[in-house]
Structures are given as C-alpha cells and as structure tokens.
Design a protein around this motif. Structure first.
Motif, mmCIF file in Angstrom:
data_model
loop_
_atom_site.group_PDB
_atom_site.id
_atom_site.type_symbol
_atom_site.label_atom_id
_atom_site.label_comp_id
_atom_site.label_asym_id
_atom_site.label_seq_id
_atom_site.Cartn_x
_atom_site.Cartn_y
_atom_site.Cartn_z
ATOM 1 N N VAL A 121 0.796 -1.121 0.090
ATOM 2 C CA VAL A 121 -0.046 -0.010 -0.013
ATOM 3 C C VAL A 121 0.897 1.135 0.052
ATOM 4 O O VAL A 121 1.667 1.343 1.092
ATOM 5 C CB VAL A 121 -0.934 -0.008 1.561
ATOM 6 C CG1 VAL A 121 -1.687 1.248 1.133
ATOM 7 C CG2 VAL A 121 -1.766 -1.212 1.407
ATOM 8 N N ASP A 122 0.927 2.043 -1.063
ATOM 9 C CA ASP A 122 1.697 3.130 -1.048
ATOM 10 C C ASP A 122 0.872 4.552 -0.728
ATOM 11 O O ASP A 122 0.311 5.229 -1.432
ATOM 12 C CB ASP A 122 2.076 3.354 -2.646
ATOM 13 C CG ASP A 122 3.136 4.541 -2.716
ATOM 14 O OD1 ASP A 122 3.461 5.191 -1.838
ATOM 15 O OD2 ASP A 122 3.411 4.997 -4.031
ATOM 16 N N LEU A 123 0.997 4.709 0.705
ATOM 17 C CA LEU A 123 0.372 5.866 1.333
ATOM 18 C C LEU A 123 0.897 7.201 0.604
ATOM 19 O O LEU A 123 -0.101 7.919 0.212
ATOM 20 C CB LEU A 123 0.394 5.606 2.752
ATOM 21 C CG LEU A 123 -0.427 4.622 3.417
ATOM 22 C CD1 LEU A 123 0.005 4.770 4.915
ATOM 23 C CD2 LEU A 123 -1.846 4.926 3.159
ATOM 24 N N ARG A 124 2.179 7.179 0.611
ATOM 25 C CA ARG A 124 2.687 8.469 0.249
ATOM 26 C C ARG A 124 2.195 8.743 -1.260
ATOM 27 O O ARG A 124 2.042 9.686 -1.738
ATOM 28 C CB ARG A 124 4.164 8.561 0.290
ATOM 29 C CG ARG A 124 4.647 8.704 1.749
ATOM 30 C CD ARG A 124 6.206 8.403 2.011
ATOM 31 N NE ARG A 124 6.610 8.503 3.297
ATOM 32 C CZ ARG A 124 6.474 7.415 4.140
ATOM 33 N NH1 ARG A 124 6.124 6.374 3.572
ATOM 34 N NH2 ARG A 124 7.035 7.706 5.163
ATOM 35 N N GLY A 125 2.300 7.659 -2.141
ATOM 36 C CA GLY A 125 1.919 7.823 -3.379
ATOM 37 C C GLY A 125 0.464 8.123 -3.748
ATOM 38 O O GLY A 125 -0.043 9.085 -4.516
ATOM 39 N N ARG A 126 -0.424 7.753 -2.698
ATOM 40 C CA ARG A 126 -1.948 8.280 -2.589
ATOM 41 C C ARG A 126 -1.811 9.636 -2.508
ATOM 42 O O ARG A 126 -2.710 10.604 -2.820
ATOM 43 C CB ARG A 126 -2.577 7.587 -1.670
ATOM 44 C CG ARG A 126 -2.982 5.951 -2.183
ATOM 45 C CD ARG A 126 -3.458 5.384 -1.161
ATOM 46 N NE ARG A 126 -3.797 3.772 -1.417
ATOM 47 C CZ ARG A 126 -4.937 3.507 -1.914
ATOM 48 N NH1 ARG A 126 -5.945 4.294 -2.020
ATOM 49 N NH2 ARG A 126 -5.260 2.293 -2.333
ATOM 50 N N LEU A 127 -0.918 10.211 -1.533
ATOM 51 C CA LEU A 127 -1.171 11.615 -1.307
ATOM 52 C C LEU A 127 -0.348 12.491 -2.409
ATOM 53 O O LEU A 127 -1.089 13.504 -2.686
ATOM 54 C CB LEU A 127 -0.032 12.000 0.085
ATOM 55 C CG LEU A 127 -0.823 11.126 1.282
ATOM 56 C CD1 LEU A 127 0.099 11.744 2.672
ATOM 57 C CD2 LEU A 127 -2.328 11.803 1.763
ATOM 58 N N ARG A 128 0.480 11.615 -2.988
ATOM 59 C CA ARG A 128 0.999 12.629 -4.130
ATOM 60 C C ARG A 128 -0.002 12.865 -5.277
ATOM 61 O O ARG A 128 -0.089 13.659 -5.957
ATOM 62 C CB ARG A 128 2.402 11.925 -4.454
ATOM 63 C CG ARG A 128 3.601 11.982 -3.920
ATOM 64 C CD ARG A 128 4.749 11.879 -4.633
ATOM 65 N NE ARG A 128 4.554 10.041 -4.805
ATOM 66 C CZ ARG A 128 5.059 9.151 -4.243
ATOM 67 N NH1 ARG A 128 5.607 9.502 -2.942
ATOM 68 N NH2 ARG A 128 5.107 7.655 -4.456
#
Length: 211
Positions: A121-128
């Motif tokens: 799960v790419d949390l930072r990617g989701r925020l980006r």
C-alpha cells in the motif's frame, strides 16, 4: 452473531496492537508474541485471524487507507474560495492530525518507509496523486501564480507532505499545527496568485481556529 462480534473485536484489537508494536519497534523487531501480548490474546488466536506479521502489516495499512479516504470525503469537493487549493491546505492539517493522534495511520506511514517491509500500500503515493489532482485543477482554474506549473507545485507540496510525519511528533498540543500554518504562509504565495493565496490562507486558518 455474538461469536462474529467477538471475532471482529479481537481482530480490531490485533490490528491496533500490531500498529502500536510496529510504530515502536519497526517491522523487523516486532514479534508475533509482542503483538499478541499487547492485544491480550494468545499467539494461536492471532494466527486464527492473520497468517503472520506481513498480513498484520497489510491490515494496518489498509485500515489507514480507509481512514484517509473517510477524512478526504469529509473535506468535500474543491469548490468555493480558492477551490482546490483550499482543499489541499485543509487536507494537510487533516493528515497532520491523523499522524499525531491515530496510531494506525502513524504506523502505516512508518511501514511504508520501512526497508524491511515490502509494503503493498503506497500511502505517500496516494497523497502525491491527490495533491497532483488538486493542483492540476488549480492550474486549469487559473489559480496558480504566473510561471508555476501544476507539476512543479506538486513536487513542492509533496516535499511538504512527507515532512508532516516529523512535524506531527514535534511536541504535543497545537504547536505542530501552528508550525504548519507558518509553512503554508511561506509556501502558498509561491505557488498561487497573491489574491488567491490570501483568500485561501484566511479561510483555511479560520477553519483551524474553530477546530
């Protein structure tokens, strides 16, 4: 029904216990024994619900995603004064609050940056992605400063967002929010037109004062 409710409570307890242990020790040092003790269940009961540490870590990350999605839904659509920029600023306060107050969210972000854990799960990617969408909308609406592209603005905001994890742990109370306010006071006029930046800052900071 009673058995299902008990199982759901046990699973919830295990996810929270795992988040606490992961946040304290990291993925490698966290043990099934420590997590089961923290949850107040046997290791056998833990394995009834989860295959092992990796599946527990995934459950923590998925729970964090749901929390962030629910928070984003409350923020609403990018309408009104400043539109997408207002939502962008407001969402940063939301993420900061979750990092400071929600152990599951905090642990999930730590897991996503843990080299010993292969996060799915790419949390930072989701925020980006969310920041990019809002800034692209701001660009289309003519809200960005002259010469600032949505891509450049996204890079800057992403750098700010990554720093929220450290900011959340500065000290208890309102100090981190006050620091974030000061950061936006510097950052927003650099990416938005003067009039828009002023309007967004006034509205966003008024919202924070009423929290």
């Amino acid at each position: 029904m009673v058995k299902q409710e008990r199982a759901a409570r046990t699973r919830e307890s295990l996810v929270r216990a795992a988040a606490e242990v992961f946040a304290e020790k990291g993925f490698t040092a966290a043990s099934i024994a420590a997590i089961s003790r923290r949850a107040g269940v046997t290791s056998g009961a833990l394995h009834f619900h989860f295959d092992g540490k990796a599946s527990l870590a995934l459950a923590v990350e998925e729970r964090a995603v749901r929390t962030l999605c629910e928070a984003a839904a409350v923020e609403g659509e990018p309408e009104g004064a400043g539109g997408p920029l207002r939502v962008l600023v407001g969402s940063s306060y939301t993420v900061l609050a979750l990092l400071a107050e929600d152990i599951v969210v905090r642990a999930a972000f730590a897991l996503s940056a843990d080299a010993a854990h292969s996060s799915r799960v790419d949390l930072r990617g989701r925020l980006r992605l969310r920041a990019g969408e809002l800034l692209a909308a701001a660009g289309r609406a003519g809200l960005l400063a002259d010469g600032v592209s949505p891509q450049d603005a996204t890079r800057l905001v992403v750098a700010l967002t990554v720093g929220l994890e450290g900011l959340a742990g500065v000290e208890p109370g309102r100090a981190p929010r006050q620091l974030l306010t000061r950061i936006w006071t510097v950052v927003l006029p650099g990416i938005a037109s003067d009039e828009v930046a002023a309007a967004v800052l006034v509205e966003a900071f008024a919202d924070q004062e009423t929290d």
